[in-house]
Structure formats: C-alpha cells, structure tokens
Scaffold this motif. Structure first.
Motif, PDB file in Angstrom:
ATOM      1  N   LEU A   1      42.561  26.121  48.959  1.00  0.00           N
ATOM      2  CA  LEU A   1      42.683  27.392  48.240  1.00  0.00           C
ATOM      3  C   LEU A   1      44.052  27.487  47.569  1.00  0.00           C
ATOM      4  O   LEU A   1      45.082  27.300  48.221  1.00  0.00           O
ATOM      5  CB  LEU A   1      42.521  28.567  49.206  1.00  0.00           C
ATOM      6  N   ASP A   2      44.054  27.728  46.278  1.00  0.00           N
ATOM      7  CA  ASP A   2      45.320  27.909  45.565  1.00  0.00           C
ATOM      8  C   ASP A   2      45.020  28.592  44.235  1.00  0.00           C
ATOM      9  O   ASP A   2      44.414  28.014  43.343  1.00  0.00           O
ATOM     10  CB  ASP A   2      45.995  26.553  45.328  1.00  0.00           C
ATOM     11  N   TYR A   3      45.449  29.848  44.097  1.00  0.00           N
ATOM     12  CA  TYR A   3      45.175  30.631  42.893  1.00  0.00           C
ATOM     13  C   TYR A   3      46.240  30.409  41.810  1.00  0.00           C
ATOM     14  O   TYR A   3      46.118  30.933  40.705  1.00  0.00           O
ATOM     15  CB  TYR A   3      45.086  32.122  43.230  1.00  0.00           C
ATOM     16  N   LYS A   4      47.269  29.643  42.120  1.00  0.00           N
ATOM     17  CA  LYS A   4      48.326  29.390  41.134  1.00  0.00           C
ATOM     18  C   LYS A   4      48.094  28.079  40.374  1.00  0.00           C
ATOM     19  O   LYS A   4      48.450  27.960  39.211  1.00  0.00           O
ATOM     20  CB  LYS A   4      49.683  29.343  41.831  1.00  0.00           C
ATOM     21  N   TRP A   5      47.520  27.115  41.070  1.00  0.00           N
ATOM     22  CA  TRP A   5      47.309  25.791  40.466  1.00  0.00           C
ATOM     23  C   TRP A   5      45.911  25.764  39.835  1.00  0.00           C
ATOM     24  O   TRP A   5      44.973  25.211  40.371  1.00  0.00           O
ATOM     25  CB  TRP A   5      47.458  24.722  41.541  1.00  0.00           C
ATOM     26  N   ILE A   6      45.775  26.388  38.683  1.00  0.00           N
ATOM     27  CA  ILE A   6      44.466  26.585  38.062  1.00  0.00           C
ATOM     28  C   ILE A   6      44.471  26.033  36.628  1.00  0.00           C
ATOM     29  O   ILE A   6      45.369  26.318  35.847  1.00  0.00           O
ATOM     30  CB  ILE A   6      44.087  28.079  38.040  1.00  0.00           C
TER      31      ILE A   6
ATOM     32  N   TYR B   1      41.458  37.605  34.955  1.00  0.00           N
ATOM     33  CA  TYR B   1      40.364  36.827  35.543  1.00  0.00           C
ATOM     34  C   TYR B   1      39.408  37.682  36.367  1.00  0.00           C
ATOM     35  O   TYR B   1      38.186  37.634  36.183  1.00  0.00           O
ATOM     36  CB  TYR B   1      40.921  35.682  36.403  1.00  0.00           C
ATOM     37  N   ASN B   2      39.939  38.474  37.278  1.00  0.00           N
ATOM     38  CA  ASN B   2      39.076  39.283  38.156  1.00  0.00           C
ATOM     39  C   ASN B   2      38.226  40.275  37.367  1.00  0.00           C
ATOM     40  O   ASN B   2      37.029  40.463  37.653  1.00  0.00           O
ATOM     41  CB  ASN B   2      39.920  40.029  39.188  1.00  0.00           C
ATOM     42  N   ALA B   3      38.829  40.896  36.352  1.00  0.00           N
ATOM     43  CA  ALA B   3      38.079  41.859  35.527  1.00  0.00           C
ATOM     44  C   ALA B   3      36.973  41.137  34.752  1.00  0.00           C
ATOM     45  O   ALA B   3      35.836  41.637  34.650  1.00  0.00           O
ATOM     46  CB  ALA B   3      39.027  42.570  34.569  1.00  0.00           C
ATOM     47  N   ILE B   4      37.304  39.970  34.205  1.00  0.00           N
ATOM     48  CA  ILE B   4      36.301  39.188  33.460  1.00  0.00           C
ATOM     49  C   ILE B   4      35.165  38.789  34.386  1.00  0.00           C
ATOM     50  O   ILE B   4      33.971  38.921  34.038  1.00  0.00           O
ATOM     51  CB  ILE B   4      36.954  37.938  32.829  1.00  0.00           C
TER      52      ILE B   4
ATOM     53  N   GLU C   1      46.510  35.103  29.482  1.00  0.00           N
ATOM     54  CA  GLU C   1      45.622  36.273  29.473  1.00  0.00           C
ATOM     55  C   GLU C   1      44.378  36.034  30.317  1.00  0.00           C
ATOM     56  O   GLU C   1      43.891  36.943  31.005  1.00  0.00           O
ATOM     57  CB  GLU C   1      45.225  36.619  28.037  1.00  0.00           C
ATOM     58  N   LEU C   2      43.860  34.814  30.278  1.00  0.00           N
ATOM     59  CA  LEU C   2      42.681  34.486  31.083  1.00  0.00           C
ATOM     60  C   LEU C   2      42.984  34.626  32.570  1.00  0.00           C
ATOM     61  O   LEU C   2      42.150  35.120  33.345  1.00  0.00           O
ATOM     62  CB  LEU C   2      42.213  33.059  30.768  1.00  0.00           C
TER      63      LEU C   2
ATOM     64  N   ASP D   1      32.926  41.821  35.274  1.00  0.00           N
ATOM     65  CA  ASP D   1      32.109  42.261  34.142  1.00  0.00           C
ATOM     66  C   ASP D   1      30.952  41.289  33.890  1.00  0.00           C
ATOM     67  O   ASP D   1      29.822  41.717  33.594  1.00  0.00           O
ATOM     68  CB  ASP D   1      32.962  42.379  32.883  1.00  0.00           C
ATOM     69  N   LEU D   2      31.230  40.001  33.976  1.00  0.00           N
ATOM     70  CA  LEU D   2      30.177  39.008  33.711  1.00  0.00           C
ATOM     71  C   LEU D   2      29.088  39.059  34.774  1.00  0.00           C
ATOM     72  O   LEU D   2      27.894  38.966  34.459  1.00  0.00           O
ATOM     73  CB  LEU D   2      30.789  37.603  33.654  1.00  0.00           C
ATOM     74  N   ILE D   3      29.460  39.214  36.014  1.00  0.00           N
ATOM     75  CA  ILE D   3      28.454  39.286  37.078  1.00  0.00           C
ATOM     76  C   ILE D   3      27.629  40.568  36.952  1.00  0.00           C
ATOM     77  O   ILE D   3      26.414  40.574  37.193  1.00  0.00           O
ATOM     78  CB  ILE D   3      29.131  39.180  38.465  1.00  0.00           C
TER      79      ILE D   3
END
Length: 794
Positions: free
Chosen positions: A611-616, A479-482, A474-475, A485-487
């Motif tokens: 850069l790698d958005y999958k290995w997080i 992620y982008n929405a969270i 879920e995180l 919103d935080l910024i």
C-alpha cells in the motif's frame, strides 16, 4: 537480326499463352516477394543511420548479478553521466542523461495533445544530428525551452511560426519553443520523439535530489554517449565498467554492477541479452526473411527453368529445320537466350508493379514505411543483374543442348530425348515443395506458440479493464471525488491506483529480508505500490490470506505476495509472517496467483504488492460489464473533464496492451504465412505447367489406353501418381529440416509449446490436396478427351 529474334520470341509467347502466363506470372511473383523482403532487410540494416554520428553513439547500460544470474538493463543512477564525464571525459564528446521517453500532455490555448517526448541534456540535438527547420541546436541551453518536431508544430500552429510561443507541459510549467526539428524517420529508435525538454528542469521540478536519499541505488534514468573521434568503443567500455561499483555501498556492490557501452548500430538488431551476453535479437529475423526471400525466388526460377526446358524438347524439329536451311549454332543459341531474356524482363517490370501495389498492405503488416528505391543505383543494378543471370541460366539449357541436335536425326524422327531427360525437373519439383512445406510447418508452429502463450492463465481479469497515466497533480488531488462520481454513474464498477500497470512491473528492488533467508541469497523482488481497491479492480485471485482492507489501519505496513515470491522465499506458511524491506517490518497479508505482468513467454516475476498512495503512476478503471464500452468511455471522459479540464482523456484497454506483447510474433507469423501462401502458389503454377506438358506429351498413349478400356479414374491415377510421389518425397525431406529449425527457435522461449506430430500431418495432407487439385484439372481434361482426335493427330 536482334529485331528478328525479338519478333520470333514474342510470337512464341503469344502462341503458347498458358505457358507464357505461368512462366511470366510465377517469375514476377517470385521477384516481387524477393524485392519486398529485400526492401524490408534494407530498412532493418539502415536502422538509426539517419543520425550522422551513428557509428560513434552508444547507450550506457549495465549488468547486475542476482543470485548467480546476470541481468542487463538500460536504466542507470542519475549521477552516472556526471561521474563518467568527470573520470573519463577525454574518451567522450558527449555523455547525456535522459528521463527516458514517455507520454506527456502539451497544452497551447485550447489545444491539448498527449505525445511522447523526453527530458535530456542540452547537447542532444547535436549528438542526434537533428535537422533544425527553425531555431538552432542550442535551443535547450535555455532551461525554460522546448524543441518540438515538425508534426507537433503543425498540429498546434499550422503554418504559423511557432518560435518563442509557450506550451504548458503536464499542467506543471510553461516552456517556450526555441526550435523545430524535422520528423525523425520511422527506422530510428527516436522516431516517436515529438519533443525534447531540458534535463535540469526535470531534475529540479521532480525534486529528484530530495527524493533519492541514495542516488546511486535507484536506476531510473537513461544515459547516452557519443565517443570521441579517436576512441574505441570496446576499450572505452572496458575502462568505465567499474564506474558505478566504485560509488555504491556494500549492499549494492554485492550485485556486481558492471557498466558498458552498447553501440547504436547494435540497438535494433542486437538488443537481446541473456546472462550478461548479447544473444542477438532482430538480426535473427533478418536472416530468416533473407533465406525465405531467396527460397521463394528460387521456386520461381525453378518454375521458369522447368517449363523452359520442358517446352524446348518440343522444339527439336524447329531446330532441325533451322539447321537444315543454314542456321549456325551461335544464331540458335542467341535466339533461345533472347526469348529467355524477354520473359525475364517482362516479369521484372511486372514485379515492380506488384510491389508498388502491395507495399501499403505490406507496410501495415510489417510496421514499416518503406518504398521502392527508384533513385538508388544499387537497386537497379541488383534487379537488372539478377534478371540477366536468371535469363541466362534458364535459357542456357535449350540454347546449348537443343542447338547441338543433328538435323538429320531430328527430321527423320530417329531422335529421342532420352530416358533421364525429365530427372532434373523432378529433382527441382521436389526442391520446390520441400521449401513450401517447410514454410507451412513453420507458420503453423509460430501460430501455435502465440496461441499457447495467449491461452496462459494470467492471474487477473482483463475484460473491461482500462488504464491511464497519472500525468498531472490534478488527477491525484481529485482522485477520490473522481472515483466516487464514476462509481455513482454505474458505468464503472471499481477504480484504483498503482505504481505499475498490470502489463508490466516498473520497479525491481532489493533490500528484502525474511526469517530463514539464506544469507547468500539476494532478496530482489518486483515491487508494485497499490491502493486499497487494486485487487477488486483487476480481479486478482487469492490462494490464501486476504486483500488490503480499510478496516485495518495496520495494512499500511502489510504486503501481498504472488506465488513466485513465496516459492523463492521457501516458506510454507507465509501468511502472518513478517518480512523486512530496507530494515522496516511488513506483515504478509495474503498470497495471490501469479499475475503475468511482464513477458507472457517467461515465468512470472516474483512480486511484492504494498500500500502506498504517494508512489502512483497509473489509474486502473474497471468498466461495469453491463454497460457498453462506448457509453462508459463517454461517461468517464465527462467526469474527468469536470475535475481536470486541461487533461485529455488518454487511456488504453489492458486487453489491447497485453496483446501488444505478442505483436512481434504475430507480425512474423503473418509475414511467414504470406510468403508461405505465395510459395505454394508459385509451386502450383509450375506443377500445373508441368502437368499440362506431361498430358500433352502423352496424348496418344492416353488415347490408346482409352480405346483399350481404361477408365477416367485409371487415367487420372496414371497422370497424378508421379507428382504425388514427388510431393511425398518433399514432405519426408521438409519434416526434419522444419523440426530442427523450429525447435531451435522455440528454445528461446521459457514458456513454449511442443511440436506435435499433427503439425507435420496437416502440412503434408495440405500439400497433397493442393497437388492433386492442381494436377487433376489437366489429368481429367486429358482423360476426357476424344481418343479418335488424339489418335488421328500426327
């Protein structure tokens, strides 16, 4: 007769209250320190002995050679366990693969906990000899099961029976409780193991078979083994050393992987390896504190012996009178020894009270959960045995020496103690302060080393930076929405993701190549996957080139290097060059200053950021410096609950995490400081007692000097200079000893401070000031006394 001896001994203690307090108090403090250190050492030496198969369990580890230097690691390929079982099964009872311990979220109803646990093969409860309170050791054989410890069971279910109730783990799948085991003690490497889940479930749900195209290349798993009853650990270790080498491809064979067994009995005390050789570890501190304990106890015994012998000289007339009225020498010896034993036993009882009172604070400093071993016969045997030996040694001088006096000489006044009678006491005082000053110097150097490493430039900004694990999908999905919103709230200035936290590099990969690379050089680098905003979040500092940018789609095949990586590659103009990673070209976009991500005492690891958005694995959040931390944390938690209501807000401040890297040194420094203060205290007690005795012994001399015109300053100098000289001799003795041992200690750190002359100057000056303050009270008191009274006194 014994009752009479005790009565006389008690009267002597009451009559000389100051000396009795110094004798008993100093000895009690020394015994208490020795007892605390003894309990600490006992805890260290009994580490992992909770597990019944302690002497048969080992961890499978491996050495690998990179550019001529051998590195040692606990992580292995996930097929290693099966290969060892197949080829060498007769030498083992169990060979178990594990995910390694990590934080996971357990959810039951509305209750959620972030606790540590691991996925491991089904025989783990039997191998670790877990004490099952409910269920059986076979609980993990069900692939949908989980075993939990007693604390976790109480946190979720209270007094209810937890068996067959279901948990949800990491919001991925449900497992039913098939067993509850007793909490593992603090002095076990598995003490924080709150739950155990099946290994097969982990492999299946994480899709490791699909993720790993070359399963023998990736080292991401732990391997534990229990030897067969008739197997020898060294012989079996030699047998399996090439088990990985025989399975890897040519490229990985170049690293010369060598598998070996590291026995459980060495995990805690002998955990450090350097260039493939076990160099020790925590055992060094066991020896250090053992020596300190003996030294502090010796200081207390010296006090006791010094004051006992000093006071005994004033009892010469008592001996003369006793002999004149018929006392036998044996009776006098018994009398003096009885007094000595009485003092020691009182000190021993008082030391038990001091230890009991100080244990909570000591446990907090030492990160222990130790208690006095009241039910252990060995504890009482050592304590009482030491008391008897101390009492005999301290009482032997007055008992044997004074009982030999001739009563005629003593009573006529022709008996003299002798010019060199005080020499042993002077030698013992020098020994006392040598130990104390050495401890002071050591404490200062430990503190300097910690501060030196803490003040090291770390290449990024820790202020207001917090991190949290990505422990559910879920995180990642939100992620982008969270982030947006935080910024928008203004409490967060930036947010990013990465495969490793800023306080550690979790992956070291090979397969790197670049133009001009020496074919004999092995291209292995620390590798960190990041998202576009990582650099802004952590505040890394560019030396040249640029950061990743969303304006350039080609940055997906770009990398940023640190200074250590550029130096290793040997390229002067590195920006714009291309390097190969597993045969795929990557453009070097920029170079950042070295970030201290691993040990602050070692050179920065050469690192590649890609850069790698999958290995997080990690979310990094930068709090707006204009917003208070408490307000920001509340806002972050509110936003996270909006998108991930089943995930507890489990975070850590990077600054706190970084400071944990100094925890061991800080703990050692605090304990050493504590013992150094007590050592000085004990030494000063003895000095105070001896100064009192000397002043009392020279009462008439002082009176005569005052009548002849001596000033208070003259008399203070007269009484103090002897003690100052003894401390100066101690300082000259302590400096080379402290320098030798502390310099050797510092050599174990690549990034270390220098030992400065002022360290010794401050220690010496401090010892002199303490000496003068201690002695001056009695010296000035004697100097201010009315000479008429002292000269009229017989």
């Amino acid at each position: 007769m014994l009752r009479n001896y005790l009565k006389i001994a008690f009267r002597n203690l009451v009559k000389n209250k100051v000396y009795s307090f110094i004798n008993i108090g100093g000895l009690a403090v020394g015994m208490a320190v020795a007892m605390l250190i003894g309990l600490w050492i006992h805890d260290e030496l009994s580490f992992n002995k909770y597990h019944k198969n302690y002497d048969r369990i080992a961890q499978v580890m491996q050495h690998q050679t990179f550019n001529g230097e051998v590195g040692t690691q606990t992580s292995n390929p996930y097929l290693l366990g099966a290969e060892i079982r197949e080829k060498y099964g007769s030498d083992f009872k169990f060979v178990l693969m594990s995910s390694g311990r990590g934080k996971h979220i357990l959810k039951f109803g509305d209750k959620k906990l972030s606790i540590r646990g691991e996925y491991i093969e089904a025989e783990a409860p039997e191998m670790l000899s877990l004490k099952m309170l409910k269920g059986t050791n076979n609980g993990l054989k069900d692939p949908s099961s989980v075993l939990i410890n007693e604390s976790t069971a109480k946190a979720f279910f209270g007094n209810e029976n937890p068996l067959f109730k279901s948990f949800r783990i990491d919001n991925k799948f449900d497992l039913k409780v098939t067993g509850v085991y007793e909490d593992i003690p603090h002095n076990s490497d598995f003490h924080d193991l709150a739950f155990i889940a099946p290994w097969d479930l982990y492999i299946k749900n994480e899709n490791w078979d699909e993720k790993l195209s070359n399963p023998w290349r990736s080292n991401a798993f732990q391997t534990y083994a229990q030897l067969a009853d008739n197997a020898d650990v060294d012989k079996v270790s030699a047998k399996i050393k090439d088990v990985k080498l025989n399975k890897v491809d040519k490229a990985n064979a170049a690293f010369k992987p060598e598998v070996f067994l590291h026995p459980m009995k060495k995990w805690h005390l002998y955990s450090e390896f350097k260039n493939g050789v076990n160099t020790g570890g925590q055992i060094e501190f066991v020896w250090l504190f053992g020596i300190i304990g003996i030294a502090v106890l010796l200081l207390a015994c010296i006090n006791f012996m010094n004051l006992s012998t000093a006071r005994s000289e004033k009892r010469a007339k008592e001996v003369g009178v006793r002999k004149a009225i018929g006392s036998m020498r044996g009776q006098l010896i018994t009398q003096f020894l009885t007094e000595s034993f009485l003092v020691v036993m009182i000190a021993f009882i008082l030391s038990l009270l001091l230890v009991e009172l100080s244990l909570p604070a000591f446990n907090e400093i030492a990160d222990k959960k130790i208690s006095i071993l009241f039910t252990n016969p060995l504890f009482w045997l050592l304590g009482l045995g030491f008391s008897l030996v101390t009492g005999f040694v301290a009482g032997s001088y007055p008992a044997l020496y004074l009982s030999s006096f001739q009563p005629v000489k003593v009573l006529k006044g022709t008996f003299r103690i002798g010019h060199f009678a005080s020499m042993p006491r002077k030698v013992l005082v020098v020994l006392q302060f040598t130990v104390s000053i050495t401890l002071i110097i050591g404490t200062i150097i430990v503190y300097n080393q910690i501060q030196f490493a803490k003040n090291r430039p770390i290449g990024y900004n820790r202020d207001g930076l917090l991190a949290m694990f990505v422990n559910n999908q879920e995180l990642i999905q939100h992620y982008n929405a969270i982030r947006n919103d935080l910024i928008k709230t203004g409490t967060v200035s930036e947010m990013s993701e990465s495969s490793s936290p800023t306080t550690g590099v979790w992956a070291i990969n090979n397969g790197y190549d670049w133009k001009g690379k020496d074919p004999s050089v092995q291209g292995n680098f620390g590798t960190v996957a990041v998202t576009h905003d990582f650099g802004k979040t952590v505040g890394w500092q560019f030396k040249e080139g640029r950061d990743f940018s969303r304006a350039f789609s080609t940055d997906s095949t770009g990398v940023v290097l640190n200074e250590a990586a550029v130096k290793f590659m040997g390229i002067k103009q590195v920006v714009g060059e291309t390097m190969q990673i597993d045969g795929k070209p990557y453009k070097i976009l920029g170079v950042v200053k070295d970030m201290v991500m691993n040990s602050p005492y070692q050179p920065a690891l050469r690192t590649v950021f890609m850069l790698d958005y999958k290995w997080i694995n990690i979310i990094n959040i930068k709090i707006n410096p204009k917003v208070s931390s408490s307000k920001a944390l509340d806002q972050i938690e509110t936003v996270l609950k909006k998108y991930t209501p089943d995930t507890p807000f489990d975070y850590w401040f990077v600054d706190d995490e970084y400071n944990l890297k100094f925890l061991n040194e800080v703990r050692i420094g605090k304990l050493t400081s504590f013992f150094a203060v007590l050592a000085i205290f004990i030494s000063c007690l003895g000095l105070f007692g001896l100064a009192s005795f000397v002043a009392e012994q020279r009462t008439k001399e002082i009176g005569i000097r005052k009548v002849l015109g001596a000033t208070v300053l003259n008399l203070w100098t007269l009484l103090s200079k002897e003690f100052v000289l003894l401390v100066l001799i101690s300082l000259l003795t302590a400096v080379p000893i402290a320098y030798y041992y502390m310099n050797n200690w510092l050599q174990s750190y690549d990034y270390r401070t220098e030992i400065s002359w002022w360290t010794f100057a401050i220690s010496g000056l401090g010892a002199l000031v303490i000496t003068l303050l201690t002695v001056s009270f009695q010296a000035i008191k004697a100097a201010l006394a009315n000479p008429v009274k002292s000269l009229r006194t017989e």
